[in-house]
Design an enzyme around this catalytic site. Structure first.
Site, PDB file in Angstrom:
ATOM      1  N   VAL A   5       0.876  -1.180   0.000  1.00 24.66           N
ATOM      2  CA  VAL A   5       0.000   0.000   0.000  1.00 24.66           C
ATOM      3  C   VAL A   5       0.908   1.223   0.000  1.00 24.66           C
ATOM      4  O   VAL A   5       1.885   1.279   0.767  1.00 24.66           O
ATOM      5  CB  VAL A   5      -0.934  -0.008   1.232  1.00 24.66           C
ATOM      6  CG1 VAL A   5      -1.686   1.318   1.365  1.00 24.66           C
ATOM      7  CG2 VAL A   5      -1.921  -1.178   1.141  1.00 24.66           C
TER       8      VAL A   5
ATOM      9  N   LEU B 297      -5.220  -2.402   2.980  1.00 24.81           N
ATOM     10  CA  LEU B 297      -4.884  -3.831   2.951  1.00 24.81           C
ATOM     11  C   LEU B 297      -6.054  -4.669   3.457  1.00 24.81           C
ATOM     12  O   LEU B 297      -6.353  -5.730   2.912  1.00 24.81           O
ATOM     13  CB  LEU B 297      -3.619  -4.124   3.781  1.00 24.81           C
ATOM     14  CG  LEU B 297      -3.239  -5.614   3.798  1.00 24.81           C
ATOM     15  CD1 LEU B 297      -2.982  -6.146   2.395  1.00 24.81           C
ATOM     16  CD2 LEU B 297      -2.026  -5.862   4.689  1.00 24.81           C
TER      17      LEU B 297
ATOM     18  N   ARG C  70      -5.108   3.046   6.592  1.00 23.15           N
ATOM     19  CA  ARG C  70      -6.467   3.572   6.357  1.00 23.15           C
ATOM     20  C   ARG C  70      -7.360   2.449   5.856  1.00 23.15           C
ATOM     21  O   ARG C  70      -8.372   2.695   5.194  1.00 23.15           O
ATOM     22  CB  ARG C  70      -6.434   4.692   5.337  1.00 23.15           C
ATOM     23  CG  ARG C  70      -5.625   5.872   5.809  1.00 23.15           C
ATOM     24  CD  ARG C  70      -6.109   7.104   5.112  1.00 23.15           C
ATOM     25  NE  ARG C  70      -4.994   7.892   4.617  1.00 23.15           N
ATOM     26  CZ  ARG C  70      -5.144   8.964   3.847  1.00 23.15           C
ATOM     27  NH1 ARG C  70      -6.332   9.324   3.454  1.00 23.15           N
ATOM     28  NH2 ARG C  70      -4.099   9.643   3.461  1.00 23.15           N
TER      29      ARG C  70
ATOM     30  N   TYR D  24      -0.268 -10.143   9.379  1.00 22.30           N
ATOM     31  CA  TYR D  24      -1.217 -11.068   8.753  1.00 22.30           C
ATOM     32  C   TYR D  24      -2.096 -11.916   9.667  1.00 22.30           C
ATOM     33  O   TYR D  24      -3.043 -12.522   9.194  1.00 22.30           O
ATOM     34  CB  TYR D  24      -0.465 -11.974   7.772  1.00 22.30           C
ATOM     35  CG  TYR D  24       0.071 -11.197   6.583  1.00 22.30           C
ATOM     36  CD1 TYR D  24      -0.793 -10.765   5.580  1.00 22.30           C
ATOM     37  CD2 TYR D  24       1.405 -10.850   6.493  1.00 22.30           C
ATOM     38  CE1 TYR D  24      -0.324 -10.022   4.503  1.00 22.30           C
ATOM     39  CE2 TYR D  24       1.884 -10.110   5.416  1.00 22.30           C
ATOM     40  CZ  TYR D  24       1.018  -9.702   4.430  1.00 22.30           C
ATOM     41  OH  TYR D  24       1.475  -8.965   3.370  1.00 22.30           O
TER      42      TYR D  24
ATOM     43  N   PHE E 144       8.823 -17.004  -2.269  1.00 24.91           N
ATOM     44  CA  PHE E 144       8.129 -16.232  -3.310  1.00 24.91           C
ATOM     45  C   PHE E 144       7.673 -14.909  -2.751  1.00 24.91           C
ATOM     46  O   PHE E 144       7.722 -14.711  -1.526  1.00 24.91           O
ATOM     47  CB  PHE E 144       6.937 -17.017  -3.877  1.00 24.91           C
ATOM     48  CG  PHE E 144       5.917 -17.403  -2.851  1.00 24.91           C
ATOM     49  CD1 PHE E 144       4.847 -16.579  -2.560  1.00 24.91           C
ATOM     50  CD2 PHE E 144       6.026 -18.605  -2.141  1.00 24.91           C
ATOM     51  CE1 PHE E 144       3.905 -16.935  -1.597  1.00 24.91           C
ATOM     52  CE2 PHE E 144       5.084 -18.958  -1.188  1.00 24.91           C
ATOM     53  CZ  PHE E 144       4.038 -18.136  -0.911  1.00 24.91           C
TER      54      PHE E 144
END
Ligand SMILES: CC(C)(COP(=O)(O)OP(=O)(O)OC[C@H]1O[C@@H](n2cnc3c(N)ncnc32)[C@H](O)[C@@H]1OP(=O)(O)O)[C@@H](O)C(=O)NCCC(=O)NCCS
Length: 401
Positions: free
Chosen positions: A85, A95, A92, A124, A401
């Site tokens: 972001v 995400l 805000r 996360y 990755f």
């Protein structure tokens, strides 16, 4: 929370999304040549953008993959990447909105799980991702790393052009069977191997034994300096190493035998790799880091719990909470013959990120309860759950990755 418009991006926006993502990691945009190489890794329907007043301010992407689960089954898995972001739009809710859209899309397209590698440890869990496997970083002082075993087969250097088909097919064969392993999509090979093949110091070595090729290593050497007062050891970095148990010691013995190398550095290795046992002097090997590897999100909890195997005789009922995919909420009966939804009351209730952390067997429910990740009234239920979820081999992915 600001009004943001979340859209699936198409070809017209891929480059802007890539530039935006690179910017959030403080990298400049890809040049035209690099972009042409990266472009195919943007597959239709897999990139989301957050727009504020029609301006792209955030993005997430995923690659189509598969995840091996305990017992050997393999499930459809989305490998989430290129999350960013723009700095003037963070905190805000961009995400959060992107995650909501992406998880919903995964669920609708039949993904059973999603995984990612996290730039920071605090992002996360709130979206339902838990740390399900770890890796370690190892440094070896080459001069004192005389291996106990000589090279018993043959290790040969292969040209970059010849290496790709060999290492791809060896990876397919050798990575099978371990929980946490994922399928590498074509774009992964392109971005991580093909694009970097031209790199001068990248080398490819293939091991073979009585039954043919059974291991490979991709590595890179950065020459040091022997200038007096400014000595710097020549560094050999192991980038990708997969081997049968036979080829494993041959490949490491080969690496330890390369002249002029001062230090061997291997990142992303499994926590149970017995590297310190290989040299005569085990102190030649130092474990210098251990990190979270797979952040696992169970997208379809029922399918995920049903497809893995369980051990022991008992049973347990686990309650699941999921703010982002409420269809996962409920109670699940786990027995040695499988898992199913139940109307019985749960022995304990966990958030979906906690279930993701325990799912591959890397961490026990007992340990997670002890660390305050959920409340459990019955220690005995934790023992039953841990006996069922126990695995023979720690999970490991080995694909960055
Ligand atoms: C990580 C990133 C994508 C988060 O985007 P964002 O739009 O700021 O996230 P949100 O506003 O939706 O945040 C949701 C919640 O997570 C928290 N959060 C998100 N990122 C965080 C971070 N890096 N550190 C601490 N908290 C964070 C927010 O404070 C917020 O908490 P709240 O719900 O209690 O208010 C953004 O900070 C970024 O681009 N960082 C740099 C690149 C990067 O690290 N990308 C991830 C690669 S894996």
């Amino acid at each position: 929370m600001t009004d943001l418009d979340i859209r699936v991006l198409d070809d017209a926006h891929y480059r802007a999304a890539h530039t935006l993502f690179r910017g959030t990691l403080h990298n400049g945009p890809a040049n035209d040549e690099r972009w042409e190489q990266v472009r195919p890794s943007y597959e239709p329907g897999r990139t989301f953008g957050a727009f504020a007043d029609d301006e792209l301010v955030g993005t997430v992407q995923s690659f189509p993959s598969r995840l091996a689960v305990p017992g050997g089954a393999v499930v459809p898995m989305a490998a989430v990447s290129r999350v960013g972001v723009r700095a003037d739009w963070t905190r805000r809710g961009a995400l959060t909105a992107l995650q909501r859209a992406q998880l919903r899309a995964f669920r609708e397209s039949g993904e059973v799980a999603a995984t990612l590698r996290a730039s920071e440890g605090v992002i996360y869990e709130r979206f339902g991702y838990g740390v399900a496997s770890r890796f370690r970083e190892v440094r070896v002082k080459r001069a004192s790393a005389r291996p106990r075993l000589p090279i018993r087969g043959r290790v040969r250097l292969v040209s970059p052009e010849a290496a790709l088909p060999v290492v791809r097919s060896l990876f397919e064969r050798l990575s099978r069977g371990r929980a946490g392993g994922i399928a590498r999509w074509p774009g992964w090979w392109h971005t991580n191997v093909v694009m970097d093949q031209a790199e001068a110091n990248r080398k490819y070595a293939v091991a073979s034994g009585p039954d043919g090729d059974d291991g490979y290593v991709i590595y890179k050497v950065t020459p040091g300096s022997f200038e007096s007062g400014n000595e710097k050891p020549t560094l050999l970095e192991v980038l990708d190493l997969w081997a049968s148990p036979r080829a494993w010691s041959d490949l490491w013995a080969f690496l330890f035998g390369i002249d002029l190398v001062g230090e061997v550095l291997a990142e992303g290795r499994p926590v149970d790799e017995p590297l310190e046992w290989l040299p005569v002097d085990r102190r030649a090997v130092r474990v210098t880091d251990e990190m979270d590897e797979t952040w696992l999100r169970l997208v379809d909890v029922e399918a995920a719990l049903s497809v893995r195997t369980y051990r022991s005789e008992g049973s347990v009922v686990i309650g699941v909470r999921d703010r982002f995919l409420p269809e996962n909420e409920g109670a699940y009966l786990i027995t040695p013959s499988g898992a199913s939804r139940t109307s019985s009351s749960p022995d304990f209730v966990v958030d979906v990120d906690v279930l993701g952390a325990a799912y591959l067997g890397d961490v026990s429910f007992g340990a997670l309860a002890m660390a305050g990740r959920f409340a459990a009234d019955s220690p005995e239920a934790l023992v039953r759950a841990d006996a069922l979820f126990a695995v023979d081999q720690v999970p490991w992915c080995g694909t960055y990755f």
